[in-house]
Design an enzyme around this catalytic site. Sequence first.
Site, PDB file in Angstrom:
ATOM      1  N   GLY A 239       0.806  -1.215   0.000  1.00 25.88           N
ATOM      2  CA  GLY A 239       0.000   0.000   0.000  1.00 25.88           C
ATOM      3  C   GLY A 239       0.840   1.267   0.000  1.00 25.88           C
ATOM      4  O   GLY A 239       2.066   1.230  -0.135  1.00 25.88           O
ATOM      5  N   GLY A 275       0.226  -3.271   4.086  1.00 28.80           N
ATOM      6  CA  GLY A 275       0.571  -3.623   5.462  1.00 28.80           C
ATOM      7  C   GLY A 275       0.589  -2.373   6.324  1.00 28.80           C
ATOM      8  O   GLY A 275      -0.289  -2.113   7.142  1.00 28.80           O
ATOM      9  N   ARG A 312      13.082   0.268  13.979  1.00 22.48           N
ATOM     10  CA  ARG A 312      13.015   1.172  12.822  1.00 22.48           C
ATOM     11  C   ARG A 312      13.935   2.388  12.943  1.00 22.48           C
ATOM     12  O   ARG A 312      14.613   2.735  11.977  1.00 22.48           O
ATOM     13  CB  ARG A 312      11.570   1.617  12.550  1.00 22.48           C
ATOM     14  N   TYR A 316      16.541   2.238   9.954  1.00 24.17           N
ATOM     15  CA  TYR A 316      16.241   3.116   8.804  1.00 24.17           C
ATOM     16  C   TYR A 316      16.361   4.592   9.154  1.00 24.17           C
ATOM     17  O   TYR A 316      15.921   5.433   8.377  1.00 24.17           O
ATOM     18  CB  TYR A 316      14.812   2.890   8.285  1.00 24.17           C
ATOM     19  N   CYS A 344      23.197  -2.084  24.792  1.00 20.32           N
ATOM     20  CA  CYS A 344      24.589  -1.624  24.719  1.00 20.32           C
ATOM     21  C   CYS A 344      25.006  -1.335  23.292  1.00 20.32           C
ATOM     22  O   CYS A 344      25.879  -2.017  22.745  1.00 20.32           O
ATOM     23  CB  CYS A 344      25.484  -2.670  25.363  1.00 20.32           C
ATOM     24  N   GLU A 345      24.377  -0.393  22.675  1.00 22.47           N
ATOM     25  CA  GLU A 345      24.753   0.060  21.336  1.00 22.47           C
ATOM     26  C   GLU A 345      24.391   1.537  21.222  1.00 22.47           C
ATOM     27  O   GLU A 345      23.306   1.935  21.651  1.00 22.47           O
ATOM     28  CB  GLU A 345      23.939  -0.664  20.246  1.00 22.47           C
ATOM     29  N   TYR A 372       5.528  -3.051  11.520  1.00 20.51           N
ATOM     30  CA  TYR A 372       6.977  -3.268  11.554  1.00 20.51           C
ATOM     31  C   TYR A 372       7.577  -2.871  12.904  1.00 20.51           C
ATOM     32  O   TYR A 372       8.710  -2.424  12.989  1.00 20.51           O
ATOM     33  CB  TYR A 372       7.671  -2.552  10.376  1.00 20.51           C
TER      34      TYR A 372
HETATM   35  N1  LLP Z   1       3.931  -7.007  -0.478  1.00 26.03           N
HETATM   36  C1  LLP Z   1       5.232  -7.357  -0.516  1.00 26.03           C
HETATM   37  C2  LLP Z   1       5.671  -8.353  -1.496  1.00 26.03           C
HETATM   38  C3  LLP Z   1       6.140  -6.752   0.365  1.00 26.03           C
HETATM   39  O1  LLP Z   1       7.419  -7.084   0.315  1.00 26.03           O
HETATM   40  C4  LLP Z   1       5.688  -5.784   1.301  1.00 26.03           C
HETATM   41  C5  LLP Z   1       6.600  -5.153   2.238  1.00 26.03           C
HETATM   42  C6  LLP Z   1       4.314  -5.490   1.325  1.00 26.03           C
HETATM   43  C7  LLP Z   1       3.465  -6.095   0.408  1.00 26.03           C
HETATM   44  C8  LLP Z   1       3.721  -4.507   2.291  1.00 26.03           C
HETATM   45  O2  LLP Z   1       4.167  -3.205   2.036  1.00 26.03           O
HETATM   46  P1  LLP Z   1       3.497  -1.966   2.828  1.00 26.03           P
HETATM   47  O3  LLP Z   1       2.059  -1.858   2.417  1.00 26.03           O
HETATM   48  O4  LLP Z   1       3.623  -2.242   4.284  1.00 26.03           O
HETATM   49  O5  LLP Z   1       4.298  -0.788   2.401  1.00 26.03           O
HETATM   50  N2  LLP Z   1      10.416  -3.053   7.733  1.00 26.03           N
HETATM   51  C9  LLP Z   1      10.247  -1.926   6.854  1.00 26.03           C
HETATM   52  C10 LLP Z   1       9.238  -2.206   5.769  1.00 26.03           C
HETATM   53  C11 LLP Z   1       9.570  -3.449   4.964  1.00 26.03           C
HETATM   54  C12 LLP Z   1       8.572  -3.723   3.880  1.00 26.03           C
HETATM   55  C13 LLP Z   1       8.816  -5.049   3.276  1.00 26.03           C
HETATM   56  N3  LLP Z   1       7.845  -5.458   2.307  1.00 26.03           N
HETATM   57  C14 LLP Z   1       9.878  -0.705   7.679  1.00 26.03           C
HETATM   58  O6  LLP Z   1       9.773  -0.802   8.898  1.00 26.03           O
HETATM   59  O7  LLP Z   1       9.752   0.407   7.145  1.00 26.03           O
END
Ligand code: LLP
Length: 417
Positions: A239, A275, A312, A316, A344-345, A372
């Site tokens: 999304g 997500g 996060r 990032y 400890c970082e 996330y």
């Molecule tokens: N579909 C696929 C194939 C994906 O790899 C992802 C996210 C989604 C859907 C969902 O994307 P969204 O709607 O959430 O943007 N850990 C990172 C984000 C990693 C996203 C990985 N793939 C963060 O905390 O920003």
Amino acid sequence: MNPYQYKDGELHVEDVPLARIAAAIGTPCYVYSRAALTEAYAAYAQAFEARDHLVCYAVKANSNLAILDLFARLGSGFDIVSGGELKRVLAAGGDPAKVVFSGVGKSEEEIRAALQAGILCFNIESASELERVNRIAGALRMRAPISLRVNPDVDAGTHPYIATGLKQNKFGVAYADAPALYARARSLPHVTIEGVDCHIGSQLTDLAPIAEALGKIADLVARLERDGIELKHVDVGGGVGIRYQSETPPPISEYAAVVLKALRNDRHKLLFEPGRVLAGNAGLLLTRIEYLKQGEDRSFAVVDAAMNDLVRPALYDAWHDVLAVVQQSPAAPADVYDVVGPICETGDFLARARRLNAREGDLLAIMSAGAYGMSMASNYNTRPRAAEVMVDGGEYHVIRDREEVSDLIARERRLPS
Ligand code: LLP
């Protein structure tokens, strides 16, 4: 709707004061709003109501069973990336016939489990995976429903770790190779071509790369149809982004207009894998200040949550808002703090340079942590993972108990004597 309001100077989630949750459950603790999750899902469903579509919530964003259960009850399907996520979906009462399976490294066991569960579609990411899925389906005397995840080679303009649609990324099959691979899929006896899939990245705040990617996908679909390969669906991947600080992500209605314009051919059902936009702003991380510490150069609020709970910021350089649970407690002097954890970082920070009225023992809410957050939590420094709570109006439910150290060491063994 904003589920986070100060009432009598105290931060609430819906009608529950966060201080009440902290007193009962302890901290750190993730707190989600059922109303916010429901509203985010409804906005999506509504934006696409005129078109045959299926929302497949990206389980990786937040995979707690209660969250999956809630989305399943709202009619959602699921985007999974592992056999573990499939088990979670099934345990939460999700419908396997609404599951799409993404990811570059599906193991034989995962493919078998997904076939046996009867999922909607495999999003195939390589020629080798296509052959493997065909072989396993044959051994099970089944046909595997497949899409190819096509990499459209567009720059999504997001953090490089979460951009996935460039040709140097590991994801999907090259755009130019897609027609030949579809022809190969058509010749295989144990796969059925269902659709096409693409996902160019996460936290997208600009619609132009989405329009560009979907334009390329529409061209590919037309080309395939000229080759006699009919598709049933187009999966547009994750999304749009959310607002953490001052980002201006497009409203779902504008996103929908772009998607519907690019994918005008309404013979194709649309699949979505959001997500973050469903869960991100529906949750926060509740933490308590252990110590205030005056460093030589700056002040620190050392809290009981850390990078193992919310990685996060460390990973990032992500910005999350920090709110005092008791608004402007007058006795508390204002200062500019780095909000850091006990790990400890030096990378263990949740926020930097924030003006807060803070006293030791005060509660803070780290905002926009519904996606996330817990799903990326670890046990680094042998820290049990946080509890999770879902607020529903004036009630709340513990949806995950806080881990204990005994859980962490349960599968470890000392050496034989
Ligand atoms: N579909 C696929 C194939 C994906 O790899 C992802 C996210 C989604 C859907 C969902 O994307 P969204 O709607 O959430 O943007 N850990 C990172 C984000 C990693 C996203 C990985 N793939 C963060 O905390 O920003």
